[in-house]
Motif scaffolding. Structure first.
Motif, PDB file in Angstrom:
ATOM      1  N   PHE A 124      43.832  49.200  40.963  1.00  0.00           N
ATOM      2  CA  PHE A 124      43.795  47.902  40.643  1.00  0.00           C
ATOM      3  C   PHE A 124      43.753  48.035  39.244  1.00  0.00           C
ATOM      4  N   GLN A 125      44.614  46.458  38.439  1.00  0.00           N
ATOM      5  CA  GLN A 125      44.481  46.406  36.759  1.00  0.00           C
ATOM      6  C   GLN A 125      43.161  45.446  36.773  1.00  0.00           C
ATOM      7  N   GLU A 126      42.994  45.318  37.621  1.00  0.00           N
ATOM      8  CA  GLU A 126      41.948  44.315  37.616  1.00  0.00           C
ATOM      9  C   GLU A 126      40.684  43.219  38.537  1.00  0.00           C
ATOM     10  N   ALA A 127      39.749  43.004  38.112  1.00  0.00           N
ATOM     11  CA  ALA A 127      38.867  43.234  38.862  1.00  0.00           C
ATOM     12  C   ALA A 127      38.359  42.148  39.963  1.00  0.00           C
ATOM     13  N   VAL A 128      40.120  41.254  40.652  1.00  0.00           N
ATOM     14  CA  VAL A 128      39.713  40.313  41.067  1.00  0.00           C
ATOM     15  C   VAL A 128      41.667  40.957  42.271  1.00  0.00           C
ATOM     16  N   LEU A 142      44.401  33.293  48.133  1.00  0.00           N
ATOM     17  CA  LEU A 142      43.502  33.829  48.740  1.00  0.00           C
ATOM     18  C   LEU A 142      43.145  35.168  47.287  1.00  0.00           C
ATOM     19  N   GLY A 143      41.661  34.856  47.176  1.00  0.00           N
ATOM     20  CA  GLY A 143      40.969  35.683  46.188  1.00  0.00           C
ATOM     21  C   GLY A 143      39.707  36.333  46.132  1.00  0.00           C
ATOM     22  N   VAL A 144      39.952  38.161  46.100  1.00  0.00           N
ATOM     23  CA  VAL A 144      39.134  38.777  46.644  1.00  0.00           C
ATOM     24  C   VAL A 144      38.533  39.930  45.369  1.00  0.00           C
ATOM     25  N   MET A 145      37.106  40.139  45.061  1.00  0.00           N
ATOM     26  CA  MET A 145      36.585  40.080  43.960  1.00  0.00           C
ATOM     27  C   MET A 145      36.234  41.820  44.199  1.00  0.00           C
ATOM     28  N   THR A 146      36.773  42.571  43.589  1.00  0.00           N
ATOM     29  CA  THR A 146      36.543  43.904  43.756  1.00  0.00           C
ATOM     30  C   THR A 146      35.401  44.526  42.374  1.00  0.00           C
ATOM     31  N   PHE A 147      34.033  44.582  43.482  1.00  0.00           N
ATOM     32  CA  PHE A 147      32.870  45.085  42.614  1.00  0.00           C
ATOM     33  C   PHE A 147      33.553  46.059  42.075  1.00  0.00           C
ATOM     34  N   LEU A 174      48.436  24.896  49.427  1.00  0.00           N
ATOM     35  CA  LEU A 174      48.012  25.956  50.269  1.00  0.00           C
ATOM     36  C   LEU A 174      46.490  25.547  50.038  1.00  0.00           C
ATOM     37  N   THR A 175      45.740  26.332  51.108  1.00  0.00           N
ATOM     38  CA  THR A 175      44.491  26.223  51.534  1.00  0.00           C
ATOM     39  C   THR A 175      43.935  27.601  50.658  1.00  0.00           C
ATOM     40  N   LEU A 176      42.784  27.505  49.700  1.00  0.00           N
ATOM     41  CA  LEU A 176      42.343  28.084  48.405  1.00  0.00           C
ATOM     42  C   LEU A 176      41.090  29.074  49.075  1.00  0.00           C
ATOM     43  N   ILE A 177      41.241  30.032  49.361  1.00  0.00           N
ATOM     44  CA  ILE A 177      39.551  30.896  49.306  1.00  0.00           C
ATOM     45  C   ILE A 177      39.329  32.209  48.462  1.00  0.00           C
ATOM     46  N   MET A 178      38.640  32.190  48.047  1.00  0.00           N
ATOM     47  CA  MET A 178      37.842  33.206  47.026  1.00  0.00           C
ATOM     48  C   MET A 178      36.684  33.486  47.786  1.00  0.00           C
ATOM     49  N   VAL A 179      36.874  35.146  47.638  1.00  0.00           N
ATOM     50  CA  VAL A 179      35.702  35.520  48.202  1.00  0.00           C
ATOM     51  C   VAL A 179      34.591  36.574  46.890  1.00  0.00           C
ATOM     52  N   CYS A 180      33.725  36.393  46.887  1.00  0.00           N
ATOM     53  CA  CYS A 180      32.760  36.689  45.217  1.00  0.00           C
ATOM     54  C   CYS A 180      32.650  37.420  45.419  1.00  0.00           C
ATOM     55  N   ALA A 181      32.326  38.623  44.525  1.00  0.00           N
ATOM     56  CA  ALA A 181      31.695  39.633  44.288  1.00  0.00           C
ATOM     57  C   ALA A 181      31.234  40.289  42.988  1.00  0.00           C
ATOM     58  N   SER A 182      30.307  39.563  42.451  1.00  0.00           N
ATOM     59  CA  SER A 182      30.273  39.572  41.479  1.00  0.00           C
ATOM     60  C   SER A 182      29.334  39.975  40.430  1.00  0.00           C
ATOM     61  N   GLY A 183      28.605  40.451  39.200  1.00  0.00           N
ATOM     62  CA  GLY A 183      27.904  40.592  38.387  1.00  0.00           C
ATOM     63  C   GLY A 183      28.241  39.684  37.169  1.00  0.00           C
ATOM     64  N   GLY A 184      28.799  39.329  36.844  1.00  0.00           N
ATOM     65  CA  GLY A 184      29.033  37.817  35.779  1.00  0.00           C
ATOM     66  C   GLY A 184      29.895  38.037  35.147  1.00  0.00           C
ATOM     67  N   ALA A 185      29.714  37.284  33.775  1.00  0.00           N
ATOM     68  CA  ALA A 185      30.601  37.813  32.833  1.00  0.00           C
ATOM     69  C   ALA A 185      30.957  39.023  32.328  1.00  0.00           C
ATOM     70  N   ARG A 186      32.035  38.944  31.741  1.00  0.00           N
ATOM     71  CA  ARG A 186      31.988  40.297  31.167  1.00  0.00           C
ATOM     72  C   ARG A 186      32.003  40.830  29.949  1.00  0.00           C
TER      73      ARG A 186
END
Length: 310
Positions: A124-128, A142-147, A174-186
């Motif tokens: 992937f190009q980025e973490a989401v 839908l947004g899925v974060m990539t740990f 649209l209904t918005l869904i975010m699946v979060c998995a993160s260490g926080g700000a970069r």
């Protein structure tokens, strides 16, 4: 190695796969020995908590929950999307958006090198990863974060992708869904990373308050730092996975600051539910159906406004 029909998710992966296929035709590699095959294409993995050896195919069927200790193991973005989105309905967005290096940051590696390493590792190009799809026939953004991509950290590109997803969902109702998995700000982007908290929150204000649209936040392990302090906790319904670690500062930092020991279950999803920070804890195998029920329940509400001009 093919990983199922829903793994074919993006332009970059498609290009990479075709280049690899062309190279194999021109330069066929010798057959792998059984030992090499297991190393390159692993069939087994080990639970990080109890040490049990797990067969990957069975582990996937069990939603990546250890059969020995019932621990929720980390699930990658491909499998997360496959478990939530109806087959053939995923349409990725903003796949080529990637962070720059405005601060020319360097520790033992340059920031540019860390980005390239993560891109090579994850594909992937980025973490989401953001896009649209169907969940049991219900259209969602839908947004899925990539740990695995730099700890799922939120840089300017992550903030931009999430903001564009919210704006698209706002315009299309649209209904918005975010699946979060993160260490926080970069940290490699400094204040440019921190400002994404405000940018995403402002987009969510338009989505939720001005349009009355529905936002579901799903918190997986770990969800920490600036992500927790912004969009992760702003859902109309906030769902946690069992055993997920959710918080802002780290446990050791809090203990050292307060000078006292914290409960053993501190910052777990169960602890947060008990103290009113979560609405639900949903097991992985029930998550898709739970999201469907929430979406269908919300569809009849009278306060929704479609197509807000931003």
């Amino acid at each position: 190695m093919k990983k199922g029909p829903n793994r074919k998710l993006g332009i970059l992966n498609w290009i990479r796969r075709n280049r690899e296929d062309e190279y194999e035709l021109l330069h066929p590699s010798p057959p792998l020995s059984p030992e090499e095959a297991l190393r390159v294409y692993p069939l087994w993995t080990r639970c990080d908590f109890c040490g049990l050896i797990l067969y990957l195919a069975t582990l996937k069927d069990d939603h990546f929950i250890c059969s020995g200790c019932d621990t929720y193991l980390r699930i990658n973005t491909f499998d997360r999307l496959e478990s939530l989105i109806d087959p053939g309905s995923w349409r990725p967005m903003q796949e080529l958006v990637s962070s720059a290096d405005p601060l020319k940051f360097k520790d033992n590696k340059t920031y540019k090198q860390r980005l390239e390493d993560s891109q090579e590792k994850t594909g992937f190009q980025e973490a989401v990863q953001t896009g649209t799809g169907l969940i049991n026939g219900c259209p969602v953004a839908l947004g899925v974060m990539t740990f695995d991509f730099m700890g799922g950290s939120m840089g300017s590109a992550v903030g931009e992708k999430i903001t564009r997803l919210i704006e698209y969902a706002t315009k299309n109702g649209l209904t918005l869904i975010m699946v979060c998995a993160s260490g926080g700000a970069r940290m490699q982007e400094g204040v440019l990373s921190l400002m994404q908290m405000a940018k995403i929150s402002a987009a969510l204000y338009n989505f939720q308050n001005r349009c009355g649209l529905f936002y579901i936040s799903v918190l997986t392990s770990p969800t920490t730092g600036g992500v927790t302090a912004s969009f992760a906790m702003l859902g109309d319904v906030v769902i946690g996975e069992p055993q997920a670690i959710i918080g802002f500062a780290g446990r050791r930092v809090i203990e050292q600051t307060l000078g006292e020991y914290l409960p053993d279950n501190f910052q777990t999803a169960e602890y947060l539910l008990q103290h009113g920070m979560l609405d639900l804890i949903v097991k992985r195998k029930h998550l898709k159906n739970a999201l469907t029920e929430l979406i269908l329940f919300n569809q009849g509400t009278p306060h929704r406004t479609h197509g807000l001009s931003l």
